[in-house]
Each structure stands twice: as C-alpha cells, then as structure tokens.
Design an enzyme around this catalytic site. Structure first.
Site, PDB file in Angstrom:
ATOM      1  N   LYS A  53      54.546  39.520  36.027  1.00 32.02           N
ATOM      2  CA  LYS A  53      54.700  38.638  34.862  1.00 32.02           C
ATOM      3  C   LYS A  53      55.490  39.343  33.757  1.00 32.02           C
ATOM      4  CE  LYS A  53      50.579  36.073  36.124  1.00 32.02           C
ATOM      5  NZ  LYS A  53      49.145  35.821  35.948  1.00 32.02           N
ATOM      6  N   GLN A 101      44.084  37.729  32.640  1.00 33.45           N
ATOM      7  CA  GLN A 101      44.219  37.767  34.097  1.00 33.45           C
ATOM      8  C   GLN A 101      42.836  37.685  34.763  1.00 33.45           C
ATOM      9  OE1 GLN A 101      47.164  37.621  35.657  1.00 33.45           O
ATOM     10  NE2 GLN A 101      46.206  37.595  37.666  1.00 33.45           N
ATOM     11  N   ASP A 124      48.295  29.360  30.807  1.00 36.19           N
ATOM     12  CA  ASP A 124      47.787  29.251  32.180  1.00 36.19           C
ATOM     13  C   ASP A 124      47.339  27.815  32.477  1.00 36.19           C
ATOM     14  OD1 ASP A 124      47.833  31.471  33.889  1.00 36.19           O
ATOM     15  OD2 ASP A 124      46.167  32.450  32.847  1.00 36.19           O
TER      16      ASP A 124
HETATM   17  N1  GUN Z   1      44.503  35.132  38.962  1.00 33.13           N
HETATM   18  C1  GUN Z   1      45.094  34.565  40.038  1.00 33.13           C
HETATM   19  N2  GUN Z   1      46.004  33.655  39.638  1.00 33.13           N
HETATM   20  C2  GUN Z   1      45.984  33.647  38.286  1.00 33.13           C
HETATM   21  C3  GUN Z   1      46.716  32.935  37.306  1.00 33.13           C
HETATM   22  O1  GUN Z   1      47.560  32.071  37.593  1.00 33.13           O
HETATM   23  N3  GUN Z   1      46.412  33.236  36.005  1.00 33.13           N
HETATM   24  C4  GUN Z   1      45.467  34.143  35.667  1.00 33.13           C
HETATM   25  N4  GUN Z   1      45.226  34.334  34.374  1.00 33.13           N
HETATM   26  N5  GUN Z   1      44.778  34.820  36.555  1.00 33.13           N
HETATM   27  C5  GUN Z   1      45.034  34.574  37.866  1.00 33.13           C
END
Ligand code: GUN
Length: 296
Positions: A53, A101, A124
């Site tokens: 990211k 996350q 998200d």
């Molecule tokens: N863990 C797995 N996929 C995601 C996601 O798209 N966002 C976040 N914040 N955590 C994750």
C-alpha cells in the site's frame, strides 16, 4: 482457450490514471491525497500488504504515513492507545483517509476499532455507515476487494448482468459486500447472486451453476475442477501463505482455487498472485483520491 485475467497489469494502468489526476490536482494548487495506515504487531501477511500500500501511494503520487504499534503476548498493546491514535487521525486535517490493517491481535475488539474511524476517512469502507450506504446503493467508500473485482470484470468486458454469480465465503470484507455490489441495479451489477459458506449443503452442486464463481474463503486449493462448470469465469480471492522451500522467503501465495486443474475448464480466471490482490490495493488508492476530492 482460457483468458488469464491480469490484475497486475490492470492495476498498473489504473495507478497511471490516478497519478495523472494527482498531477492535475498539484497543478491546480490542490493538496496531494494523504493515506495513513496503522499496523499493530508483526503479522507476516499484514506487513506485506501494508508495504504494498505504501509503494502504491508512491506510484500514485500520494503522501503516505505508516504508524506502527508493537504488540506481543508478553506486552500487548493497550487498546486505548490505538483508539487515541484513531481519534488523532480523525482530527488531522492533513490526512484524507486511513486504514487499520486487519487482523488485529485477539485482545483488541476489531469492530470497535472500525467503528471509531470517521466514516468520511474510512477508505477501507468497513465502517457500518459505509457498509449500510453501499447496501442501499448510496455514494460511499466501497470496500476495496469487492470494488477491485467489479472493476476487473468491467475492464475485461465481463458483464455480471443477468448472470448467475456464486460467491463462496461470507466475510464482512469480501463475500457480503461483493454480493451487495453485484446485486445492485445498474451497470457492472444486475447479477443473480448466491452466497455459500461452511454450512451450505451440496456446495459443489451450487458452485457448478455459476457463470461467475468467486472463491473467497481462505482455504488454499479448495475449489476443485468438479466444482466448476465448463466456460465459467473464476475469480480467486485467496492469498494464503504456504511453505515453499524453493523460495527465498520460504513461502508462496496460494489461492482458494486448484488453479492447475480448474483453469483449463474456464473461459477466464484470475491467477494468484497477480489477480485480485493488486486490484484491492488500487481500489484503496481510488477511495483515497475520492476522500481527498470530497474534502477540497
Ligand atoms: N486485511 C486483509 N485485507 C484487508 C483490507 O482490505 N484492509 C485492511 N485494513 N485490512 C485487511
């Protein structure tokens, strides 16, 4: 011939489009989008995702901030510290959007964390306000993986309209929101959606009815050739780390689909890696750009 749906190349094209928009913002005297990410502990998968990211932010010309908190069984993070950081990011005028996350260490209430995020910065799309708005078709931040899948289908001219979509997996971040998106009225949707899960009887009978089959339950190789009808489109959301002594890292990513045996039957299929994963990250970038535009 089976078409391989190249999420990596599609994501690269979209990142280039975003970078152009960011350059235009700069030229117009507007701020560049700023995405912050909170990472708690050292989960291997989460480390990889967050690094991707941050890299994507660089490629798109965004500002990014990575905020790390240590947490171990011996010294678990005080959830109040995490909540205070979320409150700080909610109030920080320079931050357009942020994510926490997942998964979080077990002692932290994940839903309480999600609900502490300002829905206007919830890039998200996990906050119940965004989930609710999505389910009734209102403007919102769509959760990243489902939005990435919808965009991938659109760019490959695979219309879900009038088709039977079967989603295996009912998670809050993939299965449920993807079902909501694909059953909406309008372009890129209008599908007849079935969501299957661990309590679905005769699963293979249901998955064989799919024109578009989405595997999103996190069980490597679970979808075998007998579960897929000839000519189906298969979207593999799985990204489980499995041991692989031939790799320097000691592991490789494996999808939920038995790719080798399923691919020959399909009209089109996403590989792992290089399918849905890069599209998830690009959706987060699109949401962050949207968040910045909303705050202009
Ligand atoms: N863990 C797995 N996929 C995601 C996601 O798209 N966002 C976040 N914040 N955590 C994750």
């Amino acid at each position: 011939m089976t078409a391989i749906i190249d999420g990596k190349a599609t994501a690269a094209a979209i990142k280039a489009e975003i970078a152009e928009k960011v350059a235009a913002r700069k030229a117009a005297g507007l701020k560049v989008p700023h995405l912050a990410a909170i990472l708690v502990g050292h989960d291997g998968g989460s480390e990889t995702y967050v690094a991707s990211k941050v890299k994507a932010c660089e490629e798109c010309g965004f500002k990014s901030s990575l905020i790390r908190f240590e947490s171990t069984d011996e010294a678990p993070l005080d959830p109040a510290v995490l909540m205070a950081e979320i409150a700080r990011l909610n109030a920080d005028d320079d931050v357009d959007g942020f994510i926490v996350q997942l998964p979080l260490p077990r002692h932290i209430d994940e839903q309480a964390v999600i609900e502490a995020i300002d829905p206007a910065k919830d890039v998200d799309g996990f906050h119940p306000v965004n989930v609710g708005r999505q389910s009734v078709g209102l403007p919102c931040f769509h959760s990243a993986t489902p939005a990435g899948i919808v965009e991938l289908l659109r760019r490959y001219n695979i219309s879900p309209a009038g088709r039977r979509v079967v989603i295996v997996g009912r998670s809050n971040i993939v299965g449920k929101p993807l079902a909501a998106m694909l059953m909406q009225k309008g372009e890129g949707a209008d599908a007849t959606v079935t969501v299957c899960h661990s309590h679905t009887p005769e699963l293979a009978r249901v998955t064989r009815q799919a024109d578009i089959l989405v595997a999103a339950m996190g069980r490597p190789g679970f979808i075998t050739a007998d579960m897929v009808s000839e000519g189906a489109v298969v979207i593999d959301v799985g990204t489980t780390r499995v041991p692989d002594a031939t790799r320097k890292s000691g592991f490789r990513l494996r999808g939920d689909v038995d790719y080798e045996n399923v691919a020959p039957k399909c009209a089109a299929i996403t590989p792992v890696p290089g399918g849905v994963g890069p599209m998830t990250i690009v959706s987060l970038m699109l949401n962050t750009l949207q968040a910045a535009q909303n705050r202009d």
